[in-house]
Scaffold this active site. Structure first.
Site: not given
Ligand code: IPE
Ligand code: IPE
Ligand code: MG
Length: 256
Positions: A36, A53, A147
């Protein structure tokens, strides 16, 4: 020369810190991050929100690499919530293009790092180009066994729970099963996270202390770590810091 030496020294001390962590057995298996603060990061620089972004996207590579290095097994990144559709159309359009941008650039690196891409969220309402990018990455990385990089995309936990309850209801065989057969496990199976273990550690950046409809069920016993750092400013060192704090926590699960 001096600059190079200082940099080398910095790198060595960073490696040492990582190794200290690496040798600790208490690395969280599943880390979830609410990324965020992109908009505020951009605003502070007098830039449009989407610049935040774009910058935030570049942070993902570093955190994926660091997760791999430390032996984290699953990294879930909250990328777009079911509530984020409320944003201005331009911003939503930009966000819907991000998976494509990110994966076009990063897929070779993800392959090299043996990463498995997954998605948690509703495919409905996502534009075809967004889904294509994600599905292509899922397909290409499906035989990797490193991962798990799980994108929470068009994800909202209340919606997820409702659809799980519906599926569970329909799965009940009235001949052999009753309402008593509904258990935490049977409901969990129908959540969008499926077989993924619940997050051990939740990180949220940007100083907001809330869940914003993220993994309400799965976070029941997770450890939370909040930071004021905005996502585009988040570094491996912040990530390490969160892990170190996690390592010192005592998880009781209601016991003593
Ligand atoms: C997080 O940053 C990214 C998404 C929600 C997609 P924000 O866009 O929420 O940034 P702030 O919170 O407005 O600063
Ligand atoms: C949560 O952030 C969603 C993502 C990070 C993808 P928001 O910025 O949408 O959350 P609120 O609106 O501040 O609660
Ligand atoms: Mg926000």
């Amino acid at each position: 020369m001096l600059k190079k030496l200082t940099e080398l020294k910095k790198q060595l001390s960073q490696n040492k810190k990582d190794i200290e962590l690496l040798h600790n057995e208490n690395i969280p298996e599943h880390v979830a991050i609410i990324m965020d603060g992109n908009g505020r990061w951009a605003k502070r620089r007098g830039l449009p929100r989407v610049a935040g972004h774009r910058e935030g996207m570049n942070v993902i590579r570093k955190i994926v690499r660091q997760s791999n290095k430390l032996g984290v097994k699953v990294l879930t990144l909250y990328a777009f919530s079911t509530e984020n559709w409320k944003r201005p159309k331009d911003e939503v359009d930009f966000l819907m293009r991000l998976p494509e941008r990110y994966l076009n650039k990063e897929l070779p690196v993800l392959m090299e790092e043996n990463v498995v891409v997954r998605m948690t969220g509703s495919k409905e309402d996502l534009p075809r180009f967004t889904l294509n990018a994600v599905e292509n990455a899922i397909e290409k990385t499906k035989n990797n066994d490193g991962l798990i990089l799980n994108f929470a995309l068009n994800y909202g936990s209340r919606y997820e729970i409702i659809q799980a309850v519906k599926k569970l209801y329909l799965s009940i065989d009235n001949q052999t099963e009753s309402v008593d057969d509904i258990t935490e496990e049977s409901l969990s199976k129908f959540l969008m996270t499926g077989d993924l273990k619940d997050p051990d550690l939740l990180i949220r950046t940007s100083g907001e202390i809330r869940l914003s409809n993220f993994m309400l069920w799965q976070l029941a016993y997770s450890e939370f770590w909040f930071t004021d750092v905005l996502w585009p400013d988040f570094t491996e060192e912040h990530f390490n810091e969160a892990i170190r704090v996690y390592q010192k926590r005592i998880r009781r699960y209601g016991g003593v």
